[in-house]
Design a protein around this motif. Structure first.
Motif, mmCIF file in Angstrom:
data_model
loop_
_atom_site.group_PDB
_atom_site.id
_atom_site.type_symbol
_atom_site.label_atom_id
_atom_site.label_comp_id
_atom_site.label_asym_id
_atom_site.label_seq_id
_atom_site.Cartn_x
_atom_site.Cartn_y
_atom_site.Cartn_z
ATOM 1 N N ASP A 20 21.272 -54.755 -37.060
ATOM 2 C CA ASP A 20 20.480 -53.848 -37.897
ATOM 3 C C ASP A 20 19.834 -52.721 -37.097
ATOM 4 O O ASP A 20 19.737 -51.590 -37.577
ATOM 5 N N SER A 21 19.372 -53.025 -35.896
ATOM 6 C CA SER A 21 18.620 -52.030 -35.133
ATOM 7 C C SER A 21 19.454 -51.256 -34.115
ATOM 8 O O SER A 21 19.014 -50.208 -33.628
ATOM 9 N N LYS A 67 21.667 -60.744 -35.842
ATOM 10 C CA LYS A 67 21.494 -59.956 -37.073
ATOM 11 C C LYS A 67 20.507 -58.816 -36.828
ATOM 12 O O LYS A 67 20.719 -57.678 -37.279
ATOM 13 N N THR A 80 12.861 -55.809 -40.311
ATOM 14 C CA THR A 80 14.070 -56.583 -40.566
ATOM 15 C C THR A 80 14.008 -57.938 -39.869
ATOM 16 O O THR A 80 14.373 -58.973 -40.437
#
Length: 246
Positions: free
Chosen positions: A127-128, A123, A217
């Motif tokens: 996100d990154s 995840k 995050t």
């Protein structure tokens, strides 16, 4: 993909968009096929293939990979380049390495994303890395924008002054205190949380908004269900949002 009609750039991007979203929506354990499918779609479409070839032209993949890795006191960080086309060249190359088995995806996640399990690490990777890859592809392929995002990031960097760092340090210290006093978490979990909180400060100190968001995050995911840290993490989130860093 036979039978798919691709007449315009929008048609080609829709093909890429669907393949990448399928990859992002996968669980870590079943990412091999979506990665292969994404790379195949980049070859299947003449427009996508020509665009990616243009992006990688003149880019030294191994050099970009080295530049993306930063060593800190607490581990390693993986940060994408500023240029959209360099992001595309780097991430496409990385996915190709994973697909061909030339680089271990599990090892990559373990090295750069200190979360509790592989799905949480994945995840953080989405996100990154994958979401910025999607944004870079859209901007550059459809609108030929390569530096606008970089200009926006520079505006944000200007907001990270010494005063902002001092305020962030106080909030993060309070968060660290919560972690250190929480006897309900394992020592390994505590170590991961401390690394991530230190990572937020490091990203702010470095002046990289995308890195700030990536580490934040990771911390958010790692703190899922942790009631003791909820208030302090909320303070951190509000602080970063105040300076448009999220």
């Amino acid at each position: 993909m036979p039978g798919v009609k691709i007449n315009t750039k929008e048609d080609a991007f829709r093909l890429f968009d669907e393949a990448l979203k399928a990859l992002i929506g996968s669980n870590f354990i079943i990412t091999q096929k979506p990665i292969t499918d994404l790379l195949r779609c980049l070859v299947f479409s003449d427009k996508l293939r020509a665009f990616v070839s243009e992006c990688v032209k003149g880019v030294d993949y191994e050099d970009e990979l080295k530049k993306a890795v930063t060593e800190t006191d607490t581990g390693y960080l993986f940060t994408l380049p500023k240029s959209n086309k360099r992001i595309i060249a780097l991430v496409t190359g990385l996915l190709s390495d994973f697909d061909k088995g030339e680089r271990s995806f599990t090892g990559f996640l373990r090295e750069f994303y200190p979360a509790s399990d592989n799905n949480a690490k994945y995840k953080m990777f989405c996100d990154s890395v994958l979401l910025p890859y999607h944004a870079a592809f859209r901007q550059s392929f459809l609108y030929d924008i390569d530096s606008a995002e970089g200009a926006l990031e520079q505006d944000k960097v200007a907001a990270i002054t010494d005063g902002v760092l001092e305020q962030a340090a106080a909030i993060l210290m309070s968060l660290r205190t919560v972690f250190q006093g929480d006897n309900k978490i394992s020592s390994k979990k505590r170590e991961d949380l401390l690394i991530l909180s230190d990572g937020v400060y490091y990203a702010l100190e470095k002046g990289d908004p995308r890195l700030v968001k990536a580490v934040w995050t990771g911390l958010k995911i790692a703190l899922s269900g942790n009631k003791k840290a909820e208030r302090k993490f909320s303070d951190l989130t509000e602080f970063l949002a105040l300076y448009a860093l999220l």
